[in-house]
Every structure is written in structure tokens, then in C-alpha cells.
Design a protein around this motif. Structure first.
Motif, PDB file in Angstrom:
ATOM      1  N   GLY A 158      13.099 -37.197   6.221  1.00 32.76           N
ATOM      2  CA  GLY A 158      11.805 -37.751   5.842  1.00 32.76           C
ATOM      3  C   GLY A 158      11.120 -36.905   4.789  1.00 32.76           C
ATOM      4  O   GLY A 158      11.398 -35.710   4.648  1.00 32.76           O
ATOM      5  N   LYS A 206       8.997 -36.689   0.712  1.00 29.76           N
ATOM      6  CA  LYS A 206       9.191 -36.973  -0.713  1.00 29.76           C
ATOM      7  C   LYS A 206       9.707 -35.727  -1.413  1.00 29.76           C
ATOM      8  O   LYS A 206       9.188 -34.625  -1.205  1.00 29.76           O
ATOM      9  CB  LYS A 206       7.869 -37.417  -1.343  1.00 29.76           C
ATOM     10  CG  LYS A 206       7.963 -37.767  -2.818  1.00 29.76           C
ATOM     11  CD  LYS A 206       6.610 -38.229  -3.351  1.00 29.76           C
ATOM     12  CE  LYS A 206       6.688 -38.570  -4.837  1.00 29.76           C
ATOM     13  NZ  LYS A 206       5.388 -39.022  -5.371  1.00 29.76           N
ATOM     14  N   ASN A 218      12.005 -40.844  -2.078  1.00 30.85           N
ATOM     15  CA  ASN A 218      11.329 -40.922  -0.784  1.00 30.85           C
ATOM     16  C   ASN A 218      12.334 -41.187   0.327  1.00 30.85           C
ATOM     17  O   ASN A 218      13.055 -42.197   0.281  1.00 30.85           O
ATOM     18  CB  ASN A 218      10.284 -42.046  -0.790  1.00 30.85           C
ATOM     19  CG  ASN A 218       8.965 -41.593  -1.379  1.00 30.85           C
ATOM     20  OD1 ASN A 218       8.296 -40.731  -0.825  1.00 30.85           O
ATOM     21  ND2 ASN A 218       8.593 -42.160  -2.505  1.00 30.85           N
ATOM     22  N   HIS A 259      12.420 -42.303   3.956  1.00 34.71           N
ATOM     23  CA  HIS A 259      11.476 -42.993   4.830  1.00 34.71           C
ATOM     24  C   HIS A 259      11.869 -42.800   6.294  1.00 34.71           C
ATOM     25  O   HIS A 259      13.012 -43.081   6.672  1.00 34.71           O
ATOM     26  CB  HIS A 259      11.443 -44.492   4.508  1.00 34.71           C
ATOM     27  CG  HIS A 259      11.057 -44.796   3.095  1.00 34.71           C
ATOM     28  ND1 HIS A 259       9.747 -44.962   2.697  1.00 34.71           N
ATOM     29  CD2 HIS A 259      11.810 -44.942   1.976  1.00 34.71           C
ATOM     30  CE1 HIS A 259       9.710 -45.211   1.398  1.00 34.71           C
ATOM     31  NE2 HIS A 259      10.951 -45.211   0.934  1.00 34.71           N
TER      32      HIS A 259
END
Length: 699
Positions: free
Chosen positions: A532, A534, A549, A551
Motif C-alpha cells: 500500500g 504511493k 499507487n 491500493h
């Protein structure tokens, strides 16, 4: 003492995620052993907004920065504070520690243990008694009856005699026997029906009873220290009272209720004695070692981590561990049970990120800055899948300071030229020969070599440095990573703090990048890994950047392991490539010309790394260092693996203590501290710069 004066001043106090940091006026009351705080200095005459008893507290400077520190009271309450600078933090920390030590020792002198506290154990039936097996109404109070008798006013309690400690030890032995009977009774229950041995409440009962016994053992240890302080008048200089590791062997205890076993030193395996007696690392040679790639052999080890058996068997130990953790607690210093470990070091895990050397080498083959950035993103996203060994979330060994790992890959040039079907052009064979020809008169091999080295450069905080290079293609990558883990309830989160730098010397380009966070989810059922956060990749020279990113799955709906990203030209803000998919499955790349490419990570060829045989490895190389732990895990002998692991950890603690006492700094072997990061001592860009300077001087 001059150091026992009351001090006061403003500090920042962390309240919560919503409020954040707030300035508060703090007062250290040395006479009362209290740390108090007020809204501001003007309200000092009013009742304090908060008060901490410092007796038994722990004052800890934070690893986050040079300004923050925490005050952990014996009651469990914690203040997270921040000073204006490092000097002010040191002033507060030292005064708080002096006050804490003074009032902690005063408790040992003035408040001896209560002689009249009595323990009466409720009589229990045998392990096979139906009454023991099926008594759901019986609670913890009926298992341990603890009576407290009030002391006559004004009477001094006599000093506890050694025979009283013997009595307490005997009572605790009886309690341990009762607790083992309880465990056996639960395990004798059927695996199906109304009440089973896998009932969650019974598992919790096993875990909490285990935690209770370990706490009692810890308290007994403190009683012994207290008794010693009464005999000598005070605690010996430098003595600290620490919570100990569980006295009852967890792995033994939950294996059919077997009794604990503490082998004498002479009965320990020779390998354990060897692990404990290896010389202090700074006394060993710290000169960098040049590894000959010809000595390395193709790795035949294939330890997949898909076995859930040990995790299922040790569910109670996990519950016991969870009962001791608090939400948000830093797990860096928490010793985790052995059965959740992977059969490799964290340093080797970083090496496994390089398992697609063809994609790595192909980065520099891009004919334009745009192609090279896209290729780097492609390589970056394909590296994480092979870095995991199976679907089950397990933890690599924590490297000990000074530990190293070496390996290499040989990649046929023909495979890099075809680039697994990439739509990018590559350099001609003649150009490749020219670039890889380093020494005149030598036959140019038909493969590229990528060399890798990693080193654990710091223990607190835990920082690893790793470096990889392909000399023929004049490219290298250098990175340092601080792994910071936290308990998140039913998950464990690991933040990868640090930065990497990819250098393409042929093009004079440098790409900076970061790493995503990792999460171990569902740690009470089937643990699995999720990435997870960025991350950004930037090349200042070309003006291209990538934003990726990772997610995390939402609570309801959504896909697992989803990743999205885009590559753009910063000057024009034009997106030249978009990517979407799953980082462990299929990735879809869409280019600005309308073309689309799919990469199935499950079908990508993996190049096996080459590693020296154990007998040729150094004492502190990962596989040799952890070989006995790894062998025991492969054999399914968790107890033996735990013993070997504990020996390594104890040796590291002893070495760290010795360095602190002698004020000897740690000497790294391959990486040098530069600013906030760590850099390989002989990176390719330095060699190229030196060669260029020499050529200039010659001309």
C-alpha cells in the motif's frame, strides 16, 4: 544532587490523530517524582491537566528524529513529547531518567514485598476428570484465589528471607502444573461438537493463562532483585529491571502440554555454543571482500512459504503475543515467535527483488528518455512478485548488525536483446560488445553479470543497505531501507523508509525511487501480504517522472493487490504511459501511441541467483549465519530453531552492550554514511568518474 532540581518549560505533546501536536507547559517535580503539564505557564497554579508517576517509568529517545522522546509510565500511560532541538531533548531526557531512577530505587528500599500475602490454589481434578473437562461456569477467580491481608498500622514489614522466595517458587510450580492440566484438558476435547478444542474462547483462555504465568515469573524475578537490593542497601550500579522472555517455552508448552525443559549449557548443541561464542564483529576484519563470481553456483534452494501448519498449531501463541501488544506499538524491538519466520534473511529478500535481471539490464537499452523511464517502471512493478515466497505472510529473519549477503545473476545477452517481447528497440550487438569490453585481450562472455551485495548497517534503527551493478552495461542501483513495523490490530504494517538511486552511466541519468508499505493481514486466520501507499520515481535530467499507487483493499468490495500508475513529462505535463492491474498477477501498460502491452507476472521467467557454497561464505554472511535456524525450520523443529535464533540475538545484545561500555563505534564493511543515507563504498559512478579524470590528465 545538583541534577535533582525541578525543571520546567514548554514541550510539544502528541494528543491524537485529529488534534496532533500541541504546546504544553511541563513541570518536573523531583521531590514527588511527578511529571505534570498545564495548558500554559499562566495556568501553572491550577490543577495539572495531566500527571505521570515516574517511579518505574521508562524514558526513551525516539528513533524518528532528534527532537522526540516518550515517557512510558508503569501504569501503561504514555506521553509522546517533542523538544525544540536535540540539546533540549537531551536535557529533559537526562533529568527525567535521574528522577525516575531515584524514585524507582526508593521503592525497592522502602517497600519490601508483603510477607503476609498468601496464595491458595483451588484443588483441581486430574487431567482426565470430566469435571475438569466440562465446567463452563468455572472462572479465573476460582482457579487462583489470592488473599490480601491488611498490615498492622505503623509496623515495619520484615525483610523477606531466602526461604520465603523458595516457598513462592514452589507455589508457582504448583500453579504451572495446574495450568498445564488446564491446557491438556482443553486439548483433550474433541475437534467437533458443541464444545471443541478449537473454540475461540478456549483458545483465548489458553493464551491468557499462558500470559498470566509469564507475568508471575517476571514478578518473581523482580522480587529476587528487590531482595538483593535490601541485602546490599541499593540496587547495584547500572542494574535495570527488565521484563524477561517467557520462562515457559512457548513451543514446548503448547505441544501436548509437555513440561518445560531448560537444558544446561553443556547440553546445548555445538552449533548454538558456536553462535554464542563468535568473536565481536569489530574485532574481525572489516575490510571489504571482493567476491569472485566464478565461485558462485546457481542456487538450488527453493523454500516456498505456503505451509500454514505451524501457524495453525501455534494459534494460542499468536493470541498470547497479541495480548501483550498495543495499537500503534512499534514492533522493532519485539521478539516475534520463530514459527512465523521465512527461511531467509531480509537481506536475501532484497536480492530476490532482482530476480528479473533481463528487465533490469534492458532499462539502459531504451533509445529515448521516455522509453528508459517506462522500462524502469516496468522492472520496478515486476520486482515485488518474486520478492514474496508464497501466498502466506511470513517474516524474514531480522538481520543482525554486520550481516551481509552476496549473490549474482548471469543473463544471456540474447535474452536481453529480445527483451521478453518488448516493443522497444535495443542496441546492436556491436554496441554491446564495445560497452562491455573492459579489459583488452580478454574474450567477451556471451552473458551479462549483475552483482549484488547487502549489509545491515545499523541495529537501532534497523537499516539495510544494498547495491547491485552490471559493469558491462554501466548501470548500478544503490538503496538504503529502514524497516519500521507497527501493530495495527489484526494487521501488522511495515513502512520502508529510505531511498534508492538507479544510475545509467551511459546516458548520465539518475532515477530516485522509494518503496511501498507492506501489510500482513488477517494474522489470526490465514495471514497474507498486501502492499500500500504511493511511490514516486524521478529523473531530474530528463524531466520524466512516474507516480505509482499501491491500493489496499477497501473494507467492502474492491480488488486485492491493485496498482495504478502513470509516467509523465513534467515540462509539458503530458502522460506518456498508464499502468493498471495487480502487482502479483497481470499488469496492463497503455502507451501514448495507443498500443497496449500485458505482462503476466506468473509466467515471467525467473533467473536463479548464484550464491557461494556455505563452506566458502564468511561468518557473517546471511545463509551461513542463519543456517541452523533454517535447517531446523525445514525439519519442522520449531524448538530447535528458536534456540538457535535466541543464541544469535543474545550474542548481538552482548556485543552491543560491550560497544556501549567501551564507547566503540560500529564499523561497517561495504557501506558508508553520507548525509541521511548509506552509499556503497565503491559504486560504479565513482569508478567511472575516476577513469574519466585519469583520461583527462593523460590527455
Amino acid at each position: 544532587s545538583d541534577h535533582m532540581e525541578n525543571i520546567y518549560g514548554y514541550l510539544m505533546k502528541y494528543t491524537n490523530l485529529v488534534t496532533g501536536w500541541q504546546y504544553r507547559f511541563f513541570v518536573l517535580n523531583n521531590d514527588a517524582g511527578l511529571l505534570e503539564y498545564f495548558v500554559n505557564e499562566q495556568s501553572r497554579h491550577l490543577k495539572p491537566r495531566g500527571t505521570l508517576q515516574l517511579a518505574g517509568a521508562v524514558i526513551s529517545p525516539s528513533d524518528e528524529d532528534s527532537h522526540t522522546f516518550t515517557v512510558n509510565a508503569a501504569s501503561g500511560e504514555q506521553y509522546k513529547l517533542r523538544a525544540t532541538d536535540a540539546k533540549e531533548r537531551q536535557h529533559w531526557v537526562s533529568r527525567l531518567q535521574i528522577c525516575t531512577q531515584h524514585h524507582t530505587e526508593a521503592i525497592g528500599k522502602n517497600n519490601p514485598p508483603l510477607k503476609s500475602r498468601s496464595f491458595s490454589l483451588a484443588s483441581q481434578g486430574s487431567a482426565n476428570s470430566p469435571g475438569v473437562q466440562r465446567r463452563p461456569s468455572q472462572n479465573a477467580v476460582s482457579f487462583f484465589n489470592v488473599g490480601h491481608h491488611r498490615l498492622p498500622t505503623g509496623k515495619r514489614v520484615p525483610i523477606m528471607q531466602p526461604d520465603h522466595l523458595v516457598d513462592v517458587r514452589e507455589m508457582m510450580s504448583q500453579a504451572e502444573g495446574q495450568q498445564r492440566d488446564l491446557i491438556r484438558s482443553i486439548e483433550c476435547l474433541p475437534v467437533s461438537g458443541h464444545l471443541t478444542s478449537l473454540d475461540q474462547d478456549l483458545l483465548m483462555l489458553k493464551a491468557t493463562s499462558m500470559a498470566t504465568m509469564n507475568c508471575l515469573n517476571d514478578c518473581f524475578h523482580i522480587l529476587q532483585l528487590q531482595h538483593a537490593s535490601q541485602q546490599k542497601g541499593s540496587l547495584p550500579a547500572g542494574t535495570t529491571i527488565n521484563w524477561l522472555e517467557p520462562k515457559i517455552s512457548l513451543a514446548n508448552h503448547f505441544k501436548n502440554g509437555a513440561a518445560q525443559n531448560f537444558p544446561a549449557e553443556i547440553n546445548k548443541p555445538a552449533s548454538v555454543r558456536e553462535e554464542q561464542s563468535i568473536a565481536e564483529p569489530c574485532q574481525l576484519t572489516r575490510e571489504p571482500e571482493e567476491i569472485n563470481p566464478d565461485e558462485e553456483l546457481e542456487d538450488i534452494c527453493d523454500d516456498k512459504e505456503d505451509d500454514l501448519g505451524a501457524v495453525e498449531e501455534q494459534r494460542s501463541v499468536i493470541l498470547h503475543l497479541l495480548s501483550q501488544l498495543k495499537l500503534g506499538m512499534d514492533l522493532t524491538r519485539v521478539v516475534l515467535p520463530t514459527f512465523i519466520l521465512e527461511k531467509r534473511s531480509l537481506l536475501e529478500m532484497y536480492a530476490d527483488f532482482m530476480s528479473h535481471p533481463d528487465l533490469f539490464i534492458a532499462i539502459t537499452n531504451g533509445t529515448t528518455p521516455e522509453e528508459r523511464m517506462i522500462r524502469f517502471v516496468e522492472y520496478y512493478l515486476t520486482s515485488f512478485h518474486e520478492g514474496r515466497k508464497g501466498a502466506i505472510a511470513k517474516k524474514p529473519y531480522n538481520p543482525i548488525i554486520g550481516e551481509t549477503f552476496h549473490c549474482s545473476w548471469r543473463m544471456p545477452k540474447s535474452d536481453v536483446a529480445t527483451d521478453a517481447g518488448s516493443n522497444f528497440s535495443v542496441q546492436s550487438p556491436s554496441e554491446q560488445v564495445t560497452l562491455s569490453k573492459d579489459t583488452e585481450g580478454q574474450t567477451d562472455p556471451d552473458y551479462y553479470t549483475v552483482k549484488f551485495v547487502a549489509e545491515q548497517v545499523s541495529h537501532h534503527p534497523p537499516v539495510s543497505g544494498f547495491y547491485a551493478e552490471c559493469v558491462e552495461r554501466k548501470m548500478c542501483v544503490n538503496a538504503h531501507v529502514w524497516t519500521k513495523s507497527k501493530f495495527l490490530g489484526m494487521s501488522i504494517g511495515v513502512t520502508m523508509i529510505g531511498e534508492g538511486l538507479l544510475s545509467l552511466l551511459e546516458h548520465g541519468e539518475e532515477y530516485t525511487f522509494s518503496l511501498p508499505c507492506a501489510y500482513a493481514r488477517s494474522i489470526l486466520t490465514v495471514p497474507w501480504v498486501e502492499l500500500g501507499g504511493k511511490v514516486n520515481i524521478n529523473c531530474v535530467k530528463t524531466g520524466y517522472s512516474a507516480s505509482i499507487n499501491f491500493h489496499t483493499k477497501p473494507f467492502y468490495g474492491g480488488k486485492l493487490h491493485r496498482v495504478t500508475g502513470e509516467v509523465k513529462q513534467n515540462m509539458t505535463n503530458t502522460v506518456v504511459c498508464r499502468v493498471q492491474g495487480e502487482w502479483n498477477s497481470v499488469l496492463e501498460f497503455t502507451y501514448s501511441n495507443g498500443e497496449t502491452k500485458y505482462v503476466d507476472l506468473t509466467k515471467l521467467s525467473v533467473t536463479r541467483k548464484r550464491v557461494r557454497p556455505l563452506e566458502k561464505q564468511g561468518t557473517f554472511e546471511s545463509r551461513r549465519l542463519w543456517q541452523h535456524v533454517t535447517e531446523s525450520l525445514r525439519d519442522g523443529d520449531i524448538d530447535k530453531a528458536t534456540e538457535h535464533k535466541r543464541a544469535l540475538e543474545e550474542r548481538q545484545r552482548n556485543e552491543e552492550r560491550l560497544r556501549a561500555e567501551t564507547e566503540t563505534p560500529w564499523c561497517t564493511k561495504y557501506f558508508l554514511k553520507e548525509g541521511d543515507g548509506w552509499v556503497y563504498h565503491k559504486p560504479l559512478w565513482k569508478a567511472a568518474s575516476a577513469a574519466q579524470t585519469q583520461q583527462t590528465d593523460t590527455n
